[in-house]
Write a protein that holds these residues in place. Structure first.
Motif, mmCIF file in Angstrom:
data_model
loop_
_atom_site.group_PDB
_atom_site.id
_atom_site.type_symbol
_atom_site.label_atom_id
_atom_site.label_comp_id
_atom_site.label_asym_id
_atom_site.label_seq_id
_atom_site.Cartn_x
_atom_site.Cartn_y
_atom_site.Cartn_z
ATOM 1 N N ALA A 148 -32.682 -2.411 44.090
ATOM 2 C CA ALA A 148 -32.788 -2.261 45.547
ATOM 3 C C ALA A 148 -33.977 -1.361 45.901
ATOM 4 O O ALA A 148 -34.743 -1.653 46.827
ATOM 5 N N LYS A 149 -34.135 -0.290 45.149
ATOM 6 C CA LYS A 149 -35.225 0.655 45.429
ATOM 7 C C LYS A 149 -36.584 -0.018 45.177
ATOM 8 O O LYS A 149 -37.489 0.070 46.012
ATOM 9 N N LYS A 150 -36.689 -0.696 44.042
ATOM 10 C CA LYS A 150 -37.955 -1.331 43.665
ATOM 11 C C LYS A 150 -38.411 -2.334 44.735
ATOM 12 O O LYS A 150 -39.586 -2.423 45.057
ATOM 13 N N HIS A 151 -37.451 -3.092 45.278
ATOM 14 C CA HIS A 151 -37.817 -4.149 46.238
ATOM 15 C C HIS A 151 -37.580 -3.730 47.692
ATOM 16 O O HIS A 151 -37.647 -4.566 48.593
ATOM 17 N N LYS A 152 -37.273 -2.460 47.904
ATOM 18 C CA LYS A 152 -37.039 -1.908 49.259
ATOM 19 C C LYS A 152 -35.969 -2.699 50.017
ATOM 20 O O LYS A 152 -36.169 -3.177 51.136
ATOM 21 N N LEU A 153 -34.837 -2.863 49.365
ATOM 22 C CA LEU A 153 -33.724 -3.604 49.974
ATOM 23 C C LEU A 153 -32.561 -2.659 50.237
ATOM 24 O O LEU A 153 -32.399 -1.651 49.545
ATOM 25 N N PHE A 154 -31.733 -3.026 51.210
ATOM 26 C CA PHE A 154 -30.490 -2.281 51.408
ATOM 27 C C PHE A 154 -29.495 -2.706 50.327
ATOM 28 O O PHE A 154 -29.449 -3.886 49.939
ATOM 29 N N LEU A 155 -28.707 -1.739 49.887
ATOM 30 C CA LEU A 155 -27.645 -2.066 48.937
ATOM 31 C C LEU A 155 -26.299 -1.738 49.580
ATOM 32 O O LEU A 155 -26.026 -0.579 49.914
ATOM 33 N N VAL A 156 -25.495 -2.775 49.782
ATOM 34 C CA VAL A 156 -24.158 -2.603 50.370
ATOM 35 C C VAL A 156 -23.144 -2.736 49.244
ATOM 36 O O VAL A 156 -23.227 -3.668 48.443
ATOM 37 N N GLU A 157 -22.211 -1.802 49.182
ATOM 38 C CA GLU A 157 -21.142 -1.908 48.186
ATOM 39 C C GLU A 157 -19.885 -2.451 48.866
ATOM 40 O O GLU A 157 -19.343 -1.805 49.766
ATOM 41 N N ASP A 158 -19.458 -3.626 48.452
ATOM 42 C CA ASP A 158 -18.198 -4.191 48.955
ATOM 43 C C ASP A 158 -17.087 -3.643 48.053
ATOM 44 O O ASP A 158 -16.906 -4.090 46.915
ATOM 45 N N CYS A 159 -16.370 -2.652 48.601
ATOM 46 C CA CYS A 159 -15.343 -1.940 47.816
ATOM 47 C C CYS A 159 -13.938 -2.399 48.190
ATOM 48 O O CYS A 159 -12.962 -1.662 47.955
ATOM 49 N N ALA A 160 -13.836 -3.602 48.764
ATOM 50 C CA ALA A 160 -12.531 -4.093 49.222
ATOM 51 C C ALA A 160 -11.482 -4.013 48.114
ATOM 52 O O ALA A 160 -10.312 -3.716 48.377
ATOM 53 N N GLN A 161 -11.912 -4.258 46.868
ATOM 54 C CA GLN A 161 -10.950 -4.305 45.762
ATOM 55 C C GLN A 161 -11.051 -3.066 44.869
ATOM 56 O O GLN A 161 -10.530 -3.074 43.758
ATOM 57 N N ALA A 162 -11.735 -2.032 45.355
ATOM 58 C CA ALA A 162 -12.057 -0.966 44.401
ATOM 59 C C ALA A 162 -11.923 0.450 44.948
ATOM 60 O O ALA A 162 -12.619 1.357 44.482
ATOM 61 N N GLN A 163 -11.018 0.675 45.888
ATOM 62 C CA GLN A 163 -10.898 2.035 46.437
ATOM 63 C C GLN A 163 -10.548 3.026 45.339
ATOM 64 O O GLN A 163 -9.480 2.939 44.751
#
Ligand SMILES: Cc1ncc(COP(=O)(O)O)c(C=O)c1O
Length: 368
Positions: A148-163
């Motif tokens: 994400a950093k290298k390509h200047k992208l946002f990184l969203v973590e979908d934690c629906a199954q991982a609280q």
């Protein structure tokens, strides 16, 4: 014959039944059902538990992803990359913004997204990656963050199954630009209906996502922009506050169940048990094994009183909803193959060692 339910929420809630009843009655008697103190307190308590500054309750995990993408300004003409092997919600949230969802396959050694393939699919339209911590197993976040950093992208973590899942000492949802949560009743932190939450690092993005989820406003009749109604209600917040206090203990219970399965199934060559990434502490929303003959084993377990599940029977590319992508069978071979062989065994903090031994013994008999 024993009867082992896939998930027995009534049994799981039994130790906190009175607290839940008291919390529900308090809300009913308060006369305040939307927003208010319960929601504010839940947000504060979950933010403290997660170790973040910004956290806001929303209506469900789907609208949580949608809201953070809106907060990031993602829309028509943009692309968002995510795994083809997830709940449809992850992809729907992208489409809802007007952006295009770009699927990638799963890695060969697990069920999370293949980060090599993610990198190959990045182009000038790509704005974000959604890393789904599927089944409560953290994605390899060092690599995801580096991409994400290298390509200047946002990184969203979908934690629906991982609280509560941890990667190299950090809770999932706290490493990317945003984390999203679902409180669907079966989730590790489940409510008594629908619910969700967002956390976003950038204060301006957080403010937008929060306002977007409440008709584009911060105060009652001042609408800065058009949004939607996607709020967490007071009843859910009050009940979730009770469950949040039990979450760490429940996750320890799930890990214990997983360790009993690991030990009970380890010498069965036909059964592949979940692989745990070095440095990660999964929370086993699901305990998914891979077997050569899934349907027959499932029937054998059912005949012996054990309920199981399949998450998921097919990858998103072969769902009719995504026929428009023209990426049918054969495009994501690792996910498609996994879908034919995976089987989710019962996991719940309320299951006993004796019950897990029974499930393992039943599987063992099948292969003898
Ligand atoms: C990985 C994943 N993302 C998102 C969601 C959406 O959550 P909700 O059902 O609360 O909208 C779910 C729930 O099924 C999920 O499992």
């Amino acid at each position: 014959m024993k009867k082992i339910l896939f998930l027995d929420l009534i049994k799981m809630h039994e130790p906190i039944r009175q607290e839940l009843h008291d919390a529900a009655i308090k809300v009913i008697d308060s006369g305040h059902y939307i927003g208010g103190e319960e929601v504010k307190s839940f947000e504060k308590e979950m933010a403290a538990w997660l170790g973040v500054q910004n956290l806001c309750g929303v209506a469900c995990g789907t609208s949580a992803i949608f809201a953070v993408l809106k907060g990031m300004g993602i829309g028509p003409g943009d692309e968002v990359i995510t795994t083809v092997h997830t709940a449809i919600a992850t992809a729907e949230a992208v489409t809802l913004t007007g952006a295009r969802v770009v699927f990638c396959d799963i890695a060969s050694d697990g069920f999370n997204l293949d980060l090599d393939e993610v990198e190959k699919k990045i182009n000038s339209k790509t704005k974000a990656i959604i890393a789904v911590h599927l089944y409560g197993q953290p994605v390899e976040m060092d690599r995801a963050l580096a991409i994400a950093k290298k390509h200047k992208l946002f990184l969203v973590e979908d934690c629906a199954q991982a609280q509560g899942a941890v990667y190299k000492g950090k809770k999932v949802g706290t490493m990317g630009d945003a984390g999203t949560f679902s409180f669907f009743p079966s989730k590790n932190l489940g409510g008594f209906g629908d619910g969700g939450a967002i956390t976003v690092k950038d204060p301006a993005q957080f403010r937008y996502a929060k306002m977007y989820s409440n008709h584009g406003r911060e105060s009652k009749y001042d609408h800065e922009f058009e949004g939607i109604n996607s709020r967490l209600d007071a009843m859910q917040a009050a009940l979730l506050r009770v469950c949040l206090r039990k979450l760490d203990e429940w996750n320890i219970g799930r890990r214990k169940v997983a360790s009993w399965y690991d030990a009970g199934l380890k010498d069965l060559s036909q059964v592949k048990t979940p692989k745990v990434l070095p440095g990660s502490e999964p929370v086993y929303h699901l305990y998914v094994i891979t077997v050569p003959d899934r349907e027959a084993l499932m029937k054998h377990l059912k005949d012996n009183g054990v309920e199981t599940g399949v998450h998921y029977p097919c990858s998103l590319n072969v769902q009719p909803a995504f026929a428009y992508m023209k990426q049918g069978k054969g495009h994501f071979s690792k996910a498609e193959n996994a879908c034919e062989h995976m089987l989710s065994l019962p996991v719940s903090p309320s299951l006993s060692k004796e019950e897990i031994d029974y499930v393992c013994e039943t599987i063992r008999k099948f292969y003898m």
